[in-house]
Motif scaffolding. Sequence first.
Motif, PDB file in Angstrom:
ATOM      1  N   SER A  62       0.667  -1.237  -0.020  1.00 50.18           N
ATOM      2  CA  SER A  62      -0.059   0.000  -0.034  1.00 50.18           C
ATOM      3  C   SER A  62       0.885   1.438  -0.066  1.00 50.18           C
ATOM      4  CB  SER A  62      -0.787  -0.067   1.205  1.00 50.18           C
ATOM      5  OG  SER A  62      -0.330   0.048   2.482  1.00 50.18           O
ATOM      6  N   VAL A  63       2.122   1.168   0.349  1.00 51.84           N
ATOM      7  CA  VAL A  63       2.836   2.369   0.277  1.00 51.84           C
ATOM      8  C   VAL A  63       4.001   2.425  -0.714  1.00 51.84           C
ATOM      9  CG1 VAL A  63       2.636   2.731   2.766  1.00 51.84           C
ATOM     10  CG2 VAL A  63       4.661   1.618   1.887  1.00 51.84           C
ATOM     11  N   LYS A  64       4.243   1.481  -1.551  1.00 49.26           N
ATOM     12  CA  LYS A  64       5.035   1.155  -2.268  1.00 49.26           C
ATOM     13  C   LYS A  64       5.058   2.320  -3.600  1.00 49.26           C
ATOM     14  CE  LYS A  64       6.001  -3.670  -2.361  1.00 49.26           C
ATOM     15  NZ  LYS A  64       6.012  -4.912  -2.986  1.00 49.26           N
ATOM     16  N   GLY A  65       6.234   3.040  -3.814  1.00 45.71           N
ATOM     17  CA  GLY A  65       6.381   3.969  -4.592  1.00 45.71           C
ATOM     18  C   GLY A  65       5.884   5.564  -4.203  1.00 45.71           C
ATOM     19  N   ARG A  66       5.496   5.506  -2.797  1.00 45.96           N
ATOM     20  CA  ARG A  66       5.136   6.543  -2.020  1.00 45.96           C
ATOM     21  C   ARG A  66       6.071   7.066  -0.986  1.00 45.96           C
ATOM     22  NH1 ARG A  66       0.447   7.215   0.683  1.00 45.96           N
ATOM     23  NH2 ARG A  66       0.018   4.945   0.724  1.00 45.96           N
ATOM     24  N   PHE A  67       6.489   5.867  -0.247  1.00 43.69           N
ATOM     25  CA  PHE A  67       7.268   5.932   0.828  1.00 43.69           C
ATOM     26  C   PHE A  67       8.679   5.451   0.672  1.00 43.69           C
ATOM     27  CE2 PHE A  67       3.916   5.529   4.486  1.00 43.69           C
ATOM     28  CZ  PHE A  67       2.867   6.648   3.902  1.00 43.69           C
ATOM     29  N   THR A  68       9.743   6.137   1.442  1.00 41.14           N
ATOM     30  CA  THR A  68      11.150   5.585   1.207  1.00 41.14           C
ATOM     31  C   THR A  68      11.526   5.605   2.495  1.00 41.14           C
ATOM     32  OG1 THR A  68      11.210   6.790  -0.809  1.00 41.14           O
ATOM     33  CG2 THR A  68      13.247   5.984   0.181  1.00 41.14           C
ATOM     34  N   ILE A  69      12.241   4.440   3.025  1.00 40.03           N
ATOM     35  CA  ILE A  69      12.849   4.238   4.229  1.00 40.03           C
ATOM     36  C   ILE A  69      14.431   4.390   3.980  1.00 40.03           C
ATOM     37  CG2 ILE A  69      13.062   1.647   3.984  1.00 40.03           C
ATOM     38  CD1 ILE A  69      12.406   1.538   6.919  1.00 40.03           C
ATOM     39  N   SER A  70      15.096   5.118   4.830  1.00 34.15           N
ATOM     40  CA  SER A  70      16.614   5.202   4.821  1.00 34.15           C
ATOM     41  C   SER A  70      17.147   5.137   5.974  1.00 34.15           C
ATOM     42  CB  SER A  70      16.892   6.441   3.845  1.00 34.15           C
ATOM     43  OG  SER A  70      16.399   7.654   4.679  1.00 34.15           O
ATOM     44  N   ARG A  71      18.400   5.109   6.177  1.00 30.78           N
ATOM     45  CA  ARG A  71      19.211   5.064   7.484  1.00 30.78           C
ATOM     46  C   ARG A  71      20.512   5.958   7.370  1.00 30.78           C
ATOM     47  NH1 ARG A  71      19.691  -0.713   9.418  1.00 30.78           N
ATOM     48  NH2 ARG A  71      21.397   0.117  10.805  1.00 30.78           N
ATOM     49  N   ASP A  72      20.928   6.378   8.464  1.00 29.18           N
ATOM     50  CA  ASP A  72      22.238   6.997   8.729  1.00 29.18           C
ATOM     51  C   ASP A  72      22.727   6.659   9.397  1.00 29.18           C
ATOM     52  OD1 ASP A  72      24.309   8.922   8.717  1.00 29.18           O
ATOM     53  OD2 ASP A  72      23.285  10.660   8.024  1.00 29.18           O
ATOM     54  N   ASN A  73      23.997   5.801   9.324  1.00 29.51           N
ATOM     55  CA  ASN A  73      24.478   5.148  10.298  1.00 29.51           C
ATOM     56  C   ASN A  73      25.641   6.046  11.305  1.00 29.51           C
ATOM     57  OD1 ASN A  73      23.320   2.643   9.806  1.00 29.51           O
ATOM     58  ND2 ASN A  73      25.111   1.892   8.602  1.00 29.51           N
ATOM     59  N   ALA A  74      25.845   6.910  10.594  1.00 32.67           N
ATOM     60  CA  ALA A  74      26.730   8.268  11.164  1.00 32.67           C
ATOM     61  C   ALA A  74      26.197   8.904  12.365  1.00 32.67           C
ATOM     62  CB  ALA A  74      27.161   8.942  10.247  1.00 32.67           C
ATOM     63  N   LYS A  75      24.636   8.929  12.025  1.00 41.04           N
ATOM     64  CA  LYS A  75      23.687   9.659  12.887  1.00 41.04           C
ATOM     65  C   LYS A  75      22.961   8.732  13.794  1.00 41.04           C
ATOM     66  CE  LYS A  75      23.519  13.817  10.053  1.00 41.04           C
ATOM     67  NZ  LYS A  75      22.466  14.841   9.402  1.00 41.04           N
ATOM     68  N   ASN A  76      22.896   7.450  13.648  1.00 46.70           N
ATOM     69  CA  ASN A  76      22.273   6.461  14.419  1.00 46.70           C
ATOM     70  C   ASN A  76      20.796   6.722  14.091  1.00 46.70           C
ATOM     71  OD1 ASN A  76      24.542   5.168  15.145  1.00 46.70           O
ATOM     72  ND2 ASN A  76      24.351   5.633  17.333  1.00 46.70           N
ATOM     73  N   THR A  77      20.350   7.017  12.988  1.00 45.57           N
ATOM     74  CA  THR A  77      19.037   7.277  12.605  1.00 45.57           C
ATOM     75  C   THR A  77      18.330   6.892  11.296  1.00 45.57           C
ATOM     76  OG1 THR A  77      19.407   9.748  13.684  1.00 45.57           O
ATOM     77  CG2 THR A  77      17.640   9.583  12.154  1.00 45.57           C
ATOM     78  N   GLN A  78      17.213   6.458  11.614  1.00 47.74           N
ATOM     79  CA  GLN A  78      16.517   6.090  10.184  1.00 47.74           C
ATOM     80  C   GLN A  78      15.329   6.915   9.978  1.00 47.74           C
ATOM     81  OE1 GLN A  78      13.810   2.822  10.063  1.00 47.74           O
ATOM     82  NE2 GLN A  78      12.872   2.803  11.835  1.00 47.74           N
ATOM     83  N   TYR A  79      14.888   7.178   8.669  1.00 46.10           N
ATOM     84  CA  TYR A  79      13.927   7.997   8.270  1.00 46.10           C
ATOM     85  C   TYR A  79      12.705   7.203   7.563  1.00 46.10           C
ATOM     86  CZ  TYR A  79      17.976  10.784   9.264  1.00 46.10           C
ATOM     87  OH  TYR A  79      18.900  11.724   9.719  1.00 46.10           O
TER      88      TYR A  79
END
Length: 116
Positions: A62-79
């Motif tokens: 239901s979210v494919k093409g609209r949502f994007t998950i990512s991560r920044d290991n240097a900041k210990n943060t995901q988005y």
Amino acid sequence: QVQLVESGGGLVQPGGSLRLSCAVSGNIFKISTMRWYRQAPGKQRELVALITSHGLTNYVDSVKGRFTISRDNAKNTQYLQMNALKPDDTAVYYCNADPGFGSNYWGQGTQVTVSS
């Protein structure tokens, strides 16, 4: 001690965008598969997206093409970048960290409301 803190939720009109963040304290982020779940009123919690420690991603249909998950290991943060939001996306969104040795950690949740 591991803590997950979400931010970025709010009220947005249909078609709008939001970016959720999840900051992770403790030395588990780099090895963890990170997930976003959501729970709408009266519904079960559902997995929205995940990203492995190697950067592989997967999404609920239901979210494919609209949502994007990512991560920044240097900041210990995901988005979670959420575009083209729909009223059906309204839910409390939860961050989850799975370091893979029997432990599982959750954030407190952030409300996303899509409404005109």
